[in-house]
Write a protein that holds these residues in place. Structure first.
Motif, mmCIF file in Angstrom:
data_model
loop_
_atom_site.group_PDB
_atom_site.id
_atom_site.type_symbol
_atom_site.label_atom_id
_atom_site.label_comp_id
_atom_site.label_asym_id
_atom_site.label_seq_id
_atom_site.Cartn_x
_atom_site.Cartn_y
_atom_site.Cartn_z
ATOM 1 N N LYS A 1 -9.397 -19.871 7.493
ATOM 2 C CA LYS A 1 -8.771 -20.930 6.073
ATOM 3 C C LYS A 1 -8.830 -19.834 4.684
ATOM 4 O O LYS A 1 -10.247 -19.170 3.807
ATOM 5 N N ALA A 2 -7.887 -20.413 3.105
ATOM 6 C CA ALA A 2 -8.255 -19.958 2.204
ATOM 7 C C ALA A 2 -9.191 -20.879 1.377
ATOM 8 O O ALA A 2 -9.917 -21.162 1.744
ATOM 9 N N TYR A 3 -10.196 -18.924 1.014
ATOM 10 C CA TYR A 3 -11.551 -19.271 -0.298
ATOM 11 C C TYR A 3 -11.046 -19.024 -1.052
ATOM 12 O O TYR A 3 -11.533 -19.886 -2.442
ATOM 13 N N GLY A 4 -10.431 -17.832 -1.541
ATOM 14 C CA GLY A 4 -10.210 -17.876 -3.063
ATOM 15 C C GLY A 4 -9.604 -16.130 -3.286
ATOM 16 O O GLY A 4 -9.067 -16.379 -2.473
ATOM 17 N N ILE A 5 -9.786 -15.762 -4.104
ATOM 18 C CA ILE A 5 -8.602 -14.445 -4.786
ATOM 19 C C ILE A 5 -8.976 -13.923 -4.969
ATOM 20 O O ILE A 5 -10.536 -14.171 -6.158
ATOM 21 N N GLN A 6 -9.283 -12.544 -4.829
ATOM 22 C CA GLN A 6 -10.667 -11.932 -4.827
ATOM 23 C C GLN A 6 -9.954 -10.514 -5.922
ATOM 24 O O GLN A 6 -9.239 -9.476 -5.502
ATOM 25 N N VAL A 7 -9.646 -10.367 -7.480
ATOM 26 C CA VAL A 7 -9.319 -9.328 -7.592
ATOM 27 C C VAL A 7 -10.240 -8.113 -7.591
ATOM 28 O O VAL A 7 -11.806 -8.309 -8.412
ATOM 29 N N VAL A 8 -9.846 -7.363 -7.946
ATOM 30 C CA VAL A 8 -10.327 -5.440 -7.205
ATOM 31 C C VAL A 8 -9.468 -5.013 -8.738
ATOM 32 O O VAL A 8 -9.066 -4.816 -8.310
ATOM 33 N N SER A 9 -10.970 -4.617 -9.591
ATOM 34 C CA SER A 9 -10.539 -3.383 -10.570
ATOM 35 C C SER A 9 -11.021 -1.790 -10.192
ATOM 36 O O SER A 9 -12.186 -1.835 -9.729
ATOM 37 N N LEU A 10 -10.034 -0.997 -10.170
ATOM 38 C CA LEU A 10 -10.759 0.192 -9.997
ATOM 39 C C LEU A 10 -10.404 0.999 -11.380
ATOM 40 O O LEU A 10 -10.154 1.130 -11.956
ATOM 41 N N MET A 11 -11.364 2.246 -10.929
ATOM 42 C CA MET A 11 -11.422 3.648 -11.815
ATOM 43 C C MET A 11 -12.388 4.176 -11.881
ATOM 44 O O MET A 11 -13.298 4.528 -10.580
ATOM 45 N N ASP A 12 -11.403 5.322 -11.623
ATOM 46 C CA ASP A 12 -12.135 6.627 -11.779
ATOM 47 C C ASP A 12 -13.408 7.155 -9.742
ATOM 48 O O ASP A 12 -14.035 7.351 -9.906
ATOM 49 N N GLY A 13 -11.933 6.250 -9.337
ATOM 50 C CA GLY A 13 -12.191 6.889 -7.718
ATOM 51 C C GLY A 13 -12.993 5.519 -7.160
ATOM 52 O O GLY A 13 -13.923 5.844 -5.981
ATOM 53 N N GLY A 14 -14.253 4.727 -7.768
ATOM 54 C CA GLY A 14 -14.592 3.166 -7.439
ATOM 55 C C GLY A 14 -14.663 2.394 -8.007
ATOM 56 O O GLY A 14 -13.432 1.457 -8.826
ATOM 57 N N ALA B 1 0.809 -1.282 0.392
ATOM 58 C CA ALA B 1 -0.099 0.207 0.199
ATOM 59 C C ALA B 1 0.487 1.410 -0.445
ATOM 60 O O ALA B 1 0.001 2.132 0.186
ATOM 61 N N ALA B 2 2.400 1.280 0.222
ATOM 62 C CA ALA B 2 3.163 2.170 0.647
ATOM 63 C C ALA B 2 2.637 3.017 -0.637
ATOM 64 O O ALA B 2 3.446 4.056 -1.232
ATOM 65 N N ASN B 3 2.951 2.082 -1.937
ATOM 66 C CA ASN B 3 2.596 2.918 -3.682
ATOM 67 C C ASN B 3 1.608 3.678 -4.096
ATOM 68 O O ASN B 3 1.229 3.762 -4.985
ATOM 69 N N THR C 1 -6.703 6.478 -3.264
ATOM 70 C CA THR C 1 -6.623 4.453 -3.340
ATOM 71 C C THR C 1 -7.151 3.825 -2.210
ATOM 72 O O THR C 1 -7.714 3.307 -2.134
ATOM 73 N N ARG C 2 -5.183 4.775 -1.696
ATOM 74 C CA ARG C 2 -5.047 3.708 0.012
ATOM 75 C C ARG C 2 -6.658 3.967 0.211
ATOM 76 O O ARG C 2 -7.140 2.732 1.221
ATOM 77 N N VAL C 3 -7.484 5.070 0.422
ATOM 78 C CA VAL C 3 -8.573 5.242 1.544
ATOM 79 C C VAL C 3 -9.845 4.047 0.399
ATOM 80 O O VAL C 3 -10.770 3.463 1.471
ATOM 81 N N LEU C 4 -9.693 3.920 -0.298
ATOM 82 C CA LEU C 4 -11.239 3.595 -1.201
ATOM 83 C C LEU C 4 -10.886 1.948 -0.303
ATOM 84 O O LEU C 4 -11.674 1.223 -0.343
ATOM 85 N N LEU C 5 -9.628 1.383 -0.598
ATOM 86 C CA LEU C 5 -9.626 -0.066 -0.796
ATOM 87 C C LEU C 5 -9.143 -0.235 1.017
ATOM 88 O O LEU C 5 -10.021 -0.883 0.820
ATOM 89 N N VAL D 1 -21.610 -1.297 -1.223
ATOM 90 C CA VAL D 1 -22.027 -1.041 -1.999
ATOM 91 C C VAL D 1 -21.808 0.736 -2.019
ATOM 92 O O VAL D 1 -21.437 0.981 -3.615
ATOM 93 N N ALA D 2 -21.548 1.023 -1.539
ATOM 94 C CA ALA D 2 -20.752 2.649 -1.246
ATOM 95 C C ALA D 2 -19.302 2.669 -2.372
ATOM 96 O O ALA D 2 -18.841 4.279 -2.640
#
Length: 139
Positions: free
Chosen positions: A102-115, A8-10, A15-19, A35-36
């Motif tokens: 326990k490991a469940y899955g990998i969640q990929v989060v795509s960001l665009m324009d602040g959301g 997160a240092a990068n 983006t840090r706040v959103l994540l 949802v927000a």
């Protein structure tokens, strides 16, 4: 776990706040908080389940009735990682038998324009074998 690890240092501040808001919503099972973070055209899928949801209302409906249903607070833990060059999280589910996540899955989060534009959770604990994430974490 929040986005405030070494990776997160990068991140820029927005983006840090959103994540951080996104992770907090998952870990607190906060439907409205999640949802927000979403864009109006956000999508959500969970391969190998062959269904996807589009838009905040459809995602709200899904999350409220499945992932966050019942007594979900503190059921999920997210640890930051990267996947396909995107922000991602190891998604862990609480095992009531031993109190470990326990490991469940990998969640990929795509960001665009602040959301959050897309959430894809690949439900497969074997994916953790190829990551630097542990197979389980304590509370």
């Amino acid at each position: 776990a929040t986005a405030s690890n070494a990776a997160a240092a990068n991140l820029d501040e927005a983006t840090r706040v959103l994540l951080e808001r996104y992770v907090r919503a998952w870990e607190d099972a906060d439907v409205e908080g999640l949802v927000a973070t979403l864009r109006a055209d956000a999508s959500f899928s969970m391969p190998p389940i062959p269904v996807w949801y589009s838009g905040p209302e459809a995602i709200r409906w899904l999350i409220a009735r499945t992932v966050f249903a019942g007594s979900p607070a503190k059921r999920w833990r997210l640890l930051p990682t990267r996947a396909s060059g995107r922000h991602a999280y190891g998604l862990y589910k609480l095992d009531d038998a031993d109190g470990l996540f326990k490991a469940y899955g990998i969640q990929v989060v795509s960001l665009m324009d602040g959301g959050v534009a897309d959430i894809t959770t690949c439900i497969n604990p074997a994916l953790f074998d190829d990551s630097r994430l542990p197979p389980e974490v304590g509370s």
